[in-house]
Write an enzyme that holds these catalytic residues in place. Structure first.
Site, PDB file in Angstrom:
ATOM      1  CB  VAL A  89     -28.818  10.662   0.494  1.00 35.05           C
ATOM      2  CG1 VAL A  89     -28.006   9.217   0.568  1.00 35.05           C
ATOM      3  CG2 VAL A  89     -28.418  11.243   1.036  1.00 35.05           C
ATOM      4  CD  GLU A 112     -23.583  10.696  -0.225  1.00 35.90           C
ATOM      5  OE1 GLU A 112     -23.243   9.780  -0.508  1.00 35.90           O
ATOM      6  OE2 GLU A 112     -22.778  11.697  -0.178  1.00 35.90           O
ATOM      7  CB  CYS A 149     -28.932  17.467   7.704  1.00 39.67           C
ATOM      8  SG  CYS A 149     -29.109  16.082   6.090  1.00 39.67           S
ATOM      9  CE  LYS A 159     -27.542  24.395   0.610  1.00 46.42           C
ATOM     10  NZ  LYS A 159     -25.774  23.276   0.757  1.00 46.42           N
TER      11      LYS A 159
HETATM   12  N1  NAD Z   1     -31.034  15.395   2.366  1.00 44.55           N
HETATM   13  C1  NAD Z   1     -29.602  15.135   2.551  1.00 44.55           C
HETATM   14  O1  NAD Z   1     -28.346  16.276   2.194  1.00 44.55           O
HETATM   15  C2  NAD Z   1     -28.763  14.599   3.290  1.00 44.55           C
HETATM   16  C3  NAD Z   1     -27.067  14.336   3.216  1.00 44.55           C
HETATM   17  C4  NAD Z   1     -26.314  12.823   4.367  1.00 44.55           C
HETATM   18  C5  NAD Z   1     -27.302  12.447   4.427  1.00 44.55           C
HETATM   19  N2  NAD Z   1     -28.643  11.967   4.822  1.00 44.55           N
HETATM   20  C6  NAD Z   1     -29.635  10.886   5.382  1.00 44.55           C
HETATM   21  O2  NAD Z   1     -30.024  10.009   4.262  1.00 44.55           O
HETATM   22  C7  NAD Z   1     -31.267   9.565   4.445  1.00 44.55           C
HETATM   23  C8  NAD Z   1     -31.900  10.085   3.126  1.00 44.55           C
HETATM   24  O3  NAD Z   1     -32.036  11.528   3.575  1.00 44.55           O
HETATM   25  P1  NAD Z   1     -33.115  11.605   2.529  1.00 44.55           P
HETATM   26  O4  NAD Z   1     -32.879  13.383   2.628  1.00 44.55           O
HETATM   27  O5  NAD Z   1     -32.560  11.473   1.007  1.00 44.55           O
HETATM   28  O6  NAD Z   1     -34.649  12.018   2.822  1.00 44.55           O
HETATM   29  P2  NAD Z   1     -35.794  11.892   1.552  1.00 44.55           P
HETATM   30  O7  NAD Z   1     -36.728  11.788   3.018  1.00 44.55           O
HETATM   31  O8  NAD Z   1     -35.595  12.847   1.074  1.00 44.55           O
HETATM   32  O9  NAD Z   1     -36.274  10.067   0.688  1.00 44.55           O
HETATM   33  C9  NAD Z   1     -36.095   8.988   1.596  1.00 44.55           C
HETATM   34  C10 NAD Z   1     -37.205   7.958   0.497  1.00 44.55           C
HETATM   35  O10 NAD Z   1     -37.295   6.781   0.588  1.00 44.55           O
HETATM   36  C11 NAD Z   1     -38.438   6.556   0.015  1.00 44.55           C
HETATM   37  N3  NAD Z   1     -38.596   5.359   1.147  1.00 44.55           N
HETATM   38  C12 NAD Z   1     -39.159   4.918   2.529  1.00 44.55           C
HETATM   39  N4  NAD Z   1     -39.382   4.271   3.204  1.00 44.55           N
HETATM   40  C13 NAD Z   1     -39.445   3.180   1.660  1.00 44.55           C
HETATM   41  C14 NAD Z   1     -39.325   1.923   1.931  1.00 44.55           C
HETATM   42  N5  NAD Z   1     -39.190   0.964   2.911  1.00 44.55           N
HETATM   43  N6  NAD Z   1     -38.907   1.435   0.946  1.00 44.55           N
HETATM   44  C15 NAD Z   1     -38.499   1.902  -0.580  1.00 44.55           C
HETATM   45  N7  NAD Z   1     -38.613   3.584  -0.125  1.00 44.55           N
HETATM   46  C16 NAD Z   1     -38.623   3.912   0.908  1.00 44.55           C
HETATM   47  C17 NAD Z   1     -39.013   7.325   0.310  1.00 44.55           C
HETATM   48  O11 NAD Z   1     -40.325   7.283  -0.329  1.00 44.55           O
HETATM   49  C18 NAD Z   1     -37.776   8.566  -0.069  1.00 44.55           C
HETATM   50  O12 NAD Z   1     -38.420   8.624  -1.651  1.00 44.55           O
HETATM   51  C19 NAD Z   1     -31.717  10.619   5.878  1.00 44.55           C
HETATM   52  O13 NAD Z   1     -31.109   9.285   6.949  1.00 44.55           O
HETATM   53  C20 NAD Z   1     -30.341  11.990   6.017  1.00 44.55           C
HETATM   54  O14 NAD Z   1     -30.692  11.967   7.478  1.00 44.55           O
HETATM   55  C21 NAD Z   1     -29.410  13.019   3.750  1.00 44.55           C
HETATM   56  O1  UPG Z   2     -21.292  29.445   6.451  1.00 44.05           O
HETATM   57  C1  UPG Z   2     -22.747  29.045   6.675  1.00 44.05           C
HETATM   58  C2  UPG Z   2     -23.300  27.642   6.515  1.00 44.05           C
HETATM   59  C3  UPG Z   2     -24.321  27.233   6.331  1.00 44.05           C
HETATM   60  N1  UPG Z   2     -25.417  28.008   7.159  1.00 44.05           N
HETATM   61  C4  UPG Z   2     -26.976  27.326   7.628  1.00 44.05           C
HETATM   62  O2  UPG Z   2     -25.829  26.107   7.330  1.00 44.05           O
HETATM   63  C5  UPG Z   2     -27.648  25.136   7.520  1.00 44.05           C
HETATM   64  C6  UPG Z   2     -26.701  24.220   6.523  1.00 44.05           C
HETATM   65  O3  UPG Z   2     -26.046  24.391   5.238  1.00 44.05           O
HETATM   66  P1  UPG Z   2     -25.725  23.025   4.375  1.00 44.05           P
HETATM   67  O4  UPG Z   2     -24.547  22.656   5.284  1.00 44.05           O
HETATM   68  O5  UPG Z   2     -24.644  23.899   3.169  1.00 44.05           O
HETATM   69  O6  UPG Z   2     -26.988  22.155   3.807  1.00 44.05           O
HETATM   70  P2  UPG Z   2     -26.967  20.820   3.711  1.00 44.05           P
HETATM   71  O7  UPG Z   2     -26.865  20.625   3.100  1.00 44.05           O
HETATM   72  O8  UPG Z   2     -28.184  20.571   4.953  1.00 44.05           O
HETATM   73  O9  UPG Z   2     -26.056  19.970   4.232  1.00 44.05           O
HETATM   74  C7  UPG Z   2     -25.447  19.629   5.263  1.00 44.05           C
HETATM   75  O10 UPG Z   2     -26.089  18.951   5.972  1.00 44.05           O
HETATM   76  C8  UPG Z   2     -25.798  16.977   4.851  1.00 44.05           C
HETATM   77  C9  UPG Z   2     -27.254  16.277   5.712  1.00 44.05           C
HETATM   78  O11 UPG Z   2     -26.388  15.880   6.290  1.00 44.05           O
HETATM   79  C10 UPG Z   2     -24.454  16.911   5.391  1.00 44.05           C
HETATM   80  O12 UPG Z   2     -24.670  15.449   4.510  1.00 44.05           O
HETATM   81  C11 UPG Z   2     -23.809  17.738   4.361  1.00 44.05           C
HETATM   82  O13 UPG Z   2     -21.953  17.763   4.519  1.00 44.05           O
HETATM   83  C12 UPG Z   2     -23.963  19.209   5.594  1.00 44.05           C
HETATM   84  O14 UPG Z   2     -22.307  20.554   5.134  1.00 44.05           O
HETATM   85  C13 UPG Z   2     -28.046  26.289   5.725  1.00 44.05           C
HETATM   86  O15 UPG Z   2     -30.244  26.665   6.461  1.00 44.05           O
HETATM   87  C14 UPG Z   2     -27.438  27.045   5.463  1.00 44.05           C
HETATM   88  O16 UPG Z   2     -28.190  28.184   5.470  1.00 44.05           O
HETATM   89  C15 UPG Z   2     -25.314  29.200   7.322  1.00 44.05           C
HETATM   90  O17 UPG Z   2     -25.751  29.933   7.946  1.00 44.05           O
HETATM   91  N2  UPG Z   2     -24.073  29.498   7.190  1.00 44.05           N
END
Ligand code: NAD
Ligand code: UPG
Length: 463
Positions: free
Chosen positions: A11, A172, A293, A353
């Site tokens: 993110v 996000e 997530c 995925k």
């Molecule tokens: N991965 C996704 O698709 C996604 C999408 C939407 C929301 N989110 C949410 O966003 C947040 C971040 O997720 P992510 O997947 O990017 O996490 P991530 O684990 O990939 O990255 C987190 C980063 O934060 C850094 N960090 C930790 N402690 C720190 C500190 N004290 N100072 C500076 N940096 C520090 C880590 O080194 C790491 O690089 C989570 O709450 C997650 O639920 C993730």
């Molecule tokens: O029809 C579907 C769609 C997805 N998946 C599975 O669901 C999981 C999540 O997929 P996807 O949502 O595409 O990926 P993420 O990157 O985990 O994204 C989800 O999680 C993020 C972290 O919160 C959010 O920001 C996004 O909106 C939300 O889609 C994966 O294991 C997929 O294989 C299925 O099995 N069937």
């Protein structure tokens, strides 16, 4: 605008790079020195399509900088994003210790001038006010260090420094594998908070994205901005993920019934998805949802409900359907091969995925564990894991360098991740290399008839 993003994971780095790309001056802070070194050299520590390109052009334009120095980031930013991880605890609630450390750290380093502190991490409902409290704690800590040795006389004032800030929740919604695309083409932007000043600055920050200047289709109407209170914004994030996960569990349940009655879930999904009230997305049946997530966010919401005396029965069912679904490939293998002890099973795909290098809570990991438990040998080929150092972190699986080496000698293949390149493999050749040409298509990704023509016994999920 001057932006600081703290935490450069999936993110934070995507947000920082995209904001730099649209012209903001961004400093990304991470406490992982290795990552910072890599990013300074123009390399992305994660695989995300399109990310390296925008990172490198922003570095060249001097719009983005990387540091491990939180004080420098806080001094720079008018808008400070908290984007650190909130992983699950064994109890199901989310571990907010990284958010806590950053919020205190921001407070300790506030240096004057109004700041908007933005919760981009997915945080439990109520975290906006909690972050505000932690920032103020940090401010108080800093203030203590400003007291001269020997203390101050009661009629003297402590040295002052400004700590004018507001907290905004800006959840996000990007998906891994299309994170850059999703950032430039969002369905909505949610801004939770009660400060008009902070919401105004956030609107200014996102204006080029709202106006679709970087969108694939620039003729679309502006991106809707939903301004809410803090708790509602935090809840929107959990509710969105819980809804999508439940939708997948629903279609997986339908798929399991289809398997028993001889219907085809892919046709059923098409048939129900054409109803605009249902919609055709997230109806792909398979071996269940995973990733960093859905599992953690659904569990966290169940936990929150529990804390407030409410049993979230529907969400609990969505989780239990998913837990069972993640073992469906194993059941199907047992049905075809009977005894798995001594058999060799090949996995096509490991990541949760396609188009990501993320293995967090990937269904493949469950499958490997269960197959090992039953005495099977497990091999795998994954386009990204096979090429990178990621394979060294895996146990109980031999990671092959291509699909044909994977097929060689296998008793069955399981398609775990629907990587696009798996649609064009030489399945005729692969079938000939196998001890038993069986394929369990865990994502209903392949054409059953083509696979049968290639010499396979094809088994899908609910078709
Ligand atoms: N991965 C996704 O698709 C996604 C999408 C939407 C929301 N989110 C949410 O966003 C947040 C971040 O997720 P992510 O997947 O990017 O996490 P991530 O684990 O990939 O990255 C987190 C980063 O934060 C850094 N960090 C930790 N402690 C720190 C500190 N004290 N100072 C500076 N940096 C520090 C880590 O080194 C790491 O690089 C989570 O709450 C997650 O639920 C993730
Ligand atoms: O029809 C579907 C769609 C997805 N998946 C599975 O669901 C999981 C999540 O997929 P996807 O949502 O595409 O990926 P993420 O990157 O985990 O994204 C989800 O999680 C993020 C972290 O919160 C959010 O920001 C996004 O909106 C939300 O889609 C994966 O294991 C997929 O294989 C299925 O099995 N069937």
């Amino acid at each position: 605008m001057r932006v600081c993003v703290i935490g450069t994971g999936y993110v934070g780095l995507v947000t920082g790079a995209c904001l730099a790309h649209i012209g903001h001056d961004v400093i990304c802070v991470d406490n992982n020195e290795e990552k910072v070194k890599l990013m300074k050299s123009g390399q992305s520590p994660i695989f995300e399509p399109g990310l390296s390109e925008i990172m490198q052009s922003a570095i060249q334009a001097e719009k983005i900088h990387f540091t491990s120095d939180l004080a420098a980031g806080v001094a720079h930013g008018e808008v400070l994003f908290i984007a650190v991880g909130t992983p699950p605890l064994p109890t199901g609630e989310s571990d907010t210790r990284y958010v806590e450390a950053v919020a205190r750290g921001i407070g300790e380093n506030l240096n004057g001038g109004y700041k908007v502190i933005v919760n981009k991490s997915t945080v439990p409902i109520g975290s906006g006010d909690w972050v505000r409290m932690l920032v103020l704690d940090g401010v108080a800590e800093r203030q203590k260090t400003l007291v001269p040795a020997g203390g101050v006389a009661s009629n003297e004032k402590l040295p002052e420094f400004a700590a004018e800030f507001d907290v905004i929740s800006n959840p996000e919604f990007l998906r891994e594998g299309s994170a850059v695309h999703d950032t430039f083409n969002p369905d909505r932007i949610v801004l939770g908070g009660n400060s008009q000043r902070a919401v105004g600055l956030m609107r200014q920050l996102y204006a080029p994205i709202v106006e679709r200047k970087y969108a694939v289709d620039q003729s679309l109407p502006p991106v809707p901005i939903l301004a809410t209170d803090l708790s509602s914004a935090e809840m929107i994030k959990y509710a969105a993920n819980a809804f999508l996960a439940t939708k997948i569990s629903f279609i997986n349940e339908v798929a399991n019934i289809c398997d028993r009655v001889g219907a085809d879930v892919t046709q059923v999904a098409k048939g129900i998805g054409l109803d605009s009230r249902i919609g055709n997305k997230f109806l792909q049946a398979g071996i269940g949802w995973g990733g960093s997530c859905f599992p953690k966010d659904v569990s966290a919401l169940i936990h929150t409900a529990d804390d407030y005396g409410y049993e979230a029965q529907l969400l609990k069912s969505a989780v239990s359907v998913n837990e069972r679904q993640r073992l469906i490939a194993l059941e199907k293998l047992q049905k075809v091969l009977k005894i798995l002890k001594g058999k060799t099973i090949g996995l096509l795909g490991l990541t949760f995925k396609p188009d990501t290098d993320d293995l967090r809570d990937a269904p493949a990991l469950n499958l490997i564990e269960q197959l090992n438990r039953l005495g099977a040998k497990v091999k795998a080929f994954d386009p990204i894991v096979s090429q990178t150092g990621l394979r060294h972190g895996l146990s109980g699986v031999l990671v092959e360098t291509d699909a044909e080496r994977l097929a060689d000698g296998c008793d069955a293949l399981v398609l775990v991740t629907e990587w696009q390149q798996f649609s064009t493999l030489d399945y005729v050749k692969m079938a000939k290399l196998m001890a038993h040409p069986v394929i369990i298509d865990g994502r209903n990704f392949l054409d059953p008839e083509a696979m049968i023509r290639a010499g396979f016994q094809y088994v899908g999920v609910g078709r």
